[in-house]
Design a protein around this motif. Structure first.
Motif, PDB file in Angstrom:
ATOM      1  N   GLN A   1      -9.559  -2.812  -3.193  1.00  8.55           N
ATOM      2  CA  GLN A   1      -8.292  -2.097  -3.297  1.00  8.55           C
ATOM      3  C   GLN A   1      -7.397  -2.307  -2.079  1.00  8.55           C
ATOM      4  O   GLN A   1      -6.177  -2.481  -2.214  1.00  8.55           O
ATOM      5  CB  GLN A   1      -8.552  -0.595  -3.481  1.00  8.55           C
ATOM      6  CG  GLN A   1      -9.221  -0.235  -4.795  1.00  8.55           C
ATOM      7  CD  GLN A   1      -8.247  -0.302  -5.957  1.00  8.55           C
ATOM      8  OE1 GLN A   1      -7.040  -0.389  -5.787  1.00  8.55           O
ATOM      9  NE2 GLN A   1      -8.771  -0.284  -7.162  1.00  8.55           N
ATOM     10  N   TYR A   2      -8.003  -2.268  -0.896  1.00  8.03           N
ATOM     11  CA  TYR A   2      -7.194  -2.256   0.317  1.00  8.03           C
ATOM     12  C   TYR A   2      -7.022  -3.633   0.960  1.00  8.03           C
ATOM     13  O   TYR A   2      -6.135  -3.803   1.791  1.00  8.03           O
ATOM     14  CB  TYR A   2      -7.796  -1.287   1.339  1.00  8.03           C
ATOM     15  CG  TYR A   2      -7.705   0.146   0.896  1.00  8.03           C
ATOM     16  CD1 TYR A   2      -6.585   0.908   1.183  1.00  8.03           C
ATOM     17  CD2 TYR A   2      -8.735   0.735   0.167  1.00  8.03           C
ATOM     18  CE1 TYR A   2      -6.493   2.233   0.767  1.00  8.03           C
ATOM     19  CE2 TYR A   2      -8.655   2.042  -0.253  1.00  8.03           C
ATOM     20  CZ  TYR A   2      -7.531   2.793   0.053  1.00  8.03           C
ATOM     21  OH  TYR A   2      -7.435   4.093  -0.372  1.00  8.03           O
TER      22      TYR A   2
ATOM     23  N   LEU B   1       0.823  -1.210   0.000  1.00  6.87           N
ATOM     24  CA  LEU B   1       0.000   0.000   0.000  1.00  6.87           C
ATOM     25  C   LEU B   1       0.858   1.261   0.000  1.00  6.87           C
ATOM     26  O   LEU B   1       0.511   2.247  -0.654  1.00  6.87           O
ATOM     27  CB  LEU B   1      -0.942   0.005   1.194  1.00  6.87           C
ATOM     28  CG  LEU B   1      -2.150  -0.932   1.102  1.00  6.87           C
ATOM     29  CD1 LEU B   1      -3.091  -0.709   2.279  1.00  6.87           C
ATOM     30  CD2 LEU B   1      -2.917  -0.745  -0.204  1.00  6.87           C
TER      31      LEU B   1
ATOM     32  N   ILE C   1     -15.350  -1.275  -3.659  1.00  8.45           N
ATOM     33  CA  ILE C   1     -14.070  -0.903  -4.272  1.00  8.45           C
ATOM     34  C   ILE C   1     -12.997  -0.748  -3.196  1.00  8.45           C
ATOM     35  O   ILE C   1     -11.848  -1.167  -3.379  1.00  8.45           O
ATOM     36  CB  ILE C   1     -14.230   0.387  -5.085  1.00  8.45           C
ATOM     37  CG1 ILE C   1     -14.985   0.079  -6.385  1.00  8.45           C
ATOM     38  CG2 ILE C   1     -12.877   1.024  -5.395  1.00  8.45           C
ATOM     39  CD1 ILE C   1     -15.243   1.277  -7.257  1.00  8.45           C
ATOM     40  N   ALA C   2     -13.371  -0.168  -2.058  1.00 12.13           N
ATOM     41  CA  ALA C   2     -12.402  -0.034  -0.967  1.00 12.13           C
ATOM     42  C   ALA C   2     -11.936  -1.408  -0.490  1.00 12.13           C
ATOM     43  O   ALA C   2     -10.736  -1.621  -0.248  1.00 12.13           O
ATOM     44  CB  ALA C   2     -13.021   0.751   0.188  1.00 12.13           C
TER      45      ALA C   2
ATOM     46  N   ARG D   1      -6.964  -7.163  -3.227  1.00 15.82           N
ATOM     47  CA  ARG D   1      -5.812  -7.130  -4.136  1.00 15.82           C
ATOM     48  C   ARG D   1      -4.489  -7.406  -3.423  1.00 15.82           C
ATOM     49  O   ARG D   1      -3.674  -8.195  -3.915  1.00 15.82           O
ATOM     50  CB  ARG D   1      -5.758  -5.794  -4.881  1.00 15.82           C
ATOM     51  CG  ARG D   1      -6.800  -5.657  -5.981  1.00 15.82           C
ATOM     52  CD  ARG D   1      -6.607  -4.410  -6.801  1.00 15.82           C
ATOM     53  NE  ARG D   1      -5.330  -4.402  -7.507  1.00 15.82           N
ATOM     54  CZ  ARG D   1      -4.924  -3.431  -8.311  1.00 15.82           C
ATOM     55  NH1 ARG D   1      -5.709  -2.377  -8.513  1.00 15.82           N
ATOM     56  NH2 ARG D   1      -3.768  -3.495  -8.921  1.00 15.82           N
TER      57      ARG D   1
ATOM     58  N   LEU E   1      -6.957   5.733  -3.569  1.00 16.35           N
ATOM     59  CA  LEU E   1      -5.661   5.062  -3.623  1.00 16.35           C
ATOM     60  C   LEU E   1      -4.895   5.405  -4.894  1.00 16.35           C
ATOM     61  O   LEU E   1      -3.668   5.470  -4.888  1.00 16.35           O
ATOM     62  CB  LEU E   1      -5.858   3.545  -3.521  1.00 16.35           C
ATOM     63  CG  LEU E   1      -4.596   2.700  -3.311  1.00 16.35           C
ATOM     64  CD1 LEU E   1      -3.836   3.160  -2.077  1.00 16.35           C
ATOM     65  CD2 LEU E   1      -4.947   1.227  -3.199  1.00 16.35           C
ATOM     66  N   ARG E   2      -5.611   5.644  -5.967  1.00 17.75           N
ATOM     67  CA  ARG E   2      -4.953   5.977  -7.229  1.00 17.75           C
ATOM     68  C   ARG E   2      -4.471   7.420  -7.242  1.00 17.75           C
ATOM     69  O   ARG E   2      -3.439   7.734  -7.837  1.00 17.75           O
ATOM     70  CB  ARG E   2      -5.905   5.732  -8.406  1.00 17.75           C
ATOM     71  CG  ARG E   2      -5.246   5.978  -9.756  1.00 17.75           C
ATOM     72  CD  ARG E   2      -6.122   5.489 -10.894  1.00 17.75           C
ATOM     73  NE  ARG E   2      -5.541   5.794 -12.194  1.00 17.75           N
ATOM     74  CZ  ARG E   2      -4.579   5.092 -12.774  1.00 17.75           C
ATOM     75  NH1 ARG E   2      -4.083   4.029 -12.164  1.00 17.75           N
ATOM     76  NH2 ARG E   2      -4.097   5.423 -13.962  1.00 17.75           N
TER      77      ARG E   2
ATOM     78  N   ARG F   1       1.927   1.860  -3.489  1.00 16.58           N
ATOM     79  CA  ARG F   1       0.829   2.368  -4.328  1.00 16.58           C
ATOM     80  C   ARG F   1       0.530   3.830  -4.012  1.00 16.58           C
ATOM     81  O   ARG F   1       0.184   4.613  -4.908  1.00 16.58           O
ATOM     82  CB  ARG F   1      -0.424   1.514  -4.146  1.00 16.58           C
ATOM     83  CG  ARG F   1      -0.278   0.099  -4.695  1.00 16.58           C
ATOM     84  CD  ARG F   1      -1.608  -0.552  -4.909  1.00 16.58           C
ATOM     85  NE  ARG F   1      -2.373   0.136  -5.942  1.00 16.58           N
ATOM     86  CZ  ARG F   1      -3.641  -0.158  -6.238  1.00 16.58           C
ATOM     87  NH1 ARG F   1      -4.277  -1.107  -5.566  1.00 16.58           N
ATOM     88  NH2 ARG F   1      -4.279   0.500  -7.180  1.00 16.58           N
TER      89      ARG F   1
END
Length: 283
Positions: free
Chosen positions: A271-272, A13, A267-268, A275, A95-96, A16
């Protein structure tokens, strides 16, 4: 294994966040010009209405014109100013684009001080507390106090203002500006704010967005600080989940809010958690 994954998760993380921060410039001079011009226009409009006609200037005319459109349109637009909605939307890109996310956090703090401070200072009466029920069109819950400035307008201007600041394309900036203005006008359409409140709200939100971006450029470290980022993301997830069962009294917007809440929280989680876990399992 749990300890190994925890170390892997932190490292992944952090990488990223650093990579995401590099996607966004620290400063956007053209974005700052957009926000300052927008704030100036809102200030001029608000002062012209108030000094030229009075505090209630334009309300009946705008509210009556808005009644020609379906109620669900204004309900869906007005929830853009619900504080939970920008948090949920921010999860889609946090995050992006962590630098944008950090600017939003700072701008939100400034905007909250502006909005709540002036509401407490003036405590003006809203249209439902002044006008007869049959004199205007009321959509959704009725509110009578703390009219100035419009908090929903502040929130919408902050969120879309930060996006305007960092976006490079003129068409997108115009779209974000239009959405913020429509969200503000929806507060007149649903019958709970005077146009002066909206102008003041958009003015304060645009300035807060600009100041938030400036502060984020001068204090960029927390944008890539894992624990600061995760703490705010955790709060955003909680707020997004509340959209599933609380429509703030705007029933026509309940389904879109629930979809947004599910999408943002999902999505959170991907992503967190998912993945990094899959990457860890692949070695």
């Amino acid at each position: 294994m749990r300890t190994d994954f925890y170390a892997f998760w932190k490292h992944a993380l952090r990488e990223r966040l650093v990579t995401g921060a590099d996607r966004t410039p620290l400063r956007s001079p053209s974005g700052a010009v957009w926000l300052l011009r927008w704030a100036l226009v809102c200030l001029i409009v608000g002062l012209t209405l108030y000094l030229g006609v009075g505090y209630d200037a334009g309300f009946i005319r705008i509210n009556a014109a808005a009644a020609a459109y379906p109620d669900w349109v204004w309900q869906c637009l007005t929830v853009l100013g619900d504080e939970r909605v920008p948090f949920a939307l921010a999860l889609l890109f946090a995050l992006r684009y962590p630098r944008v996310f950090w600017a939003l956090v700072l701008a939100a703090l400034i905007a909250a001080a502006y909005s709540r401070g002036f509401k407490a200072l003036f405590d003006t009466t809203r249209p439902p507390g002044v006008l007869a029920a049959d004199a205007f069109n009321l959509i959704g819950p009725s509110h009578t106090r703390a009219s100035f400035p419009s908090g929903h307008s502040v929130t919408a201007a902050v969120f879309f203002g930060v996006l305007i600041y960092y976006t490079r394309w003129t068409a997108l900036r115009a779209l974000f500006l239009g959405l913020a203005v429509l969200a503000g006008l929806s507060r007149v359409a649903v019958g709970v704010h005077w146009p002066v409140d909206v102008a003041a709200g958009l003015f304060g939100g645009a300035l807060a967005a600009s100041l938030g971006a400036v502060l984020a450029a001068r204090w960029p470290g927390p944008a890539t600080n894992l624990w600061v980022h995760v703490a705010v993301v955790g709060l955003a997830v909680i707020l997004a989940v509340t959209l599933l069962f609380d429509d703030a009294g705007y029933t026509a917007a309940a389904a879109p809010l629930a979809v947004l809440g599910i999408l943002a929280a999902g999505i959170a989680a991907v992503q967190y958690l998912l993945r990094p876990w899959l990457a860890y399992r692949r070695g």
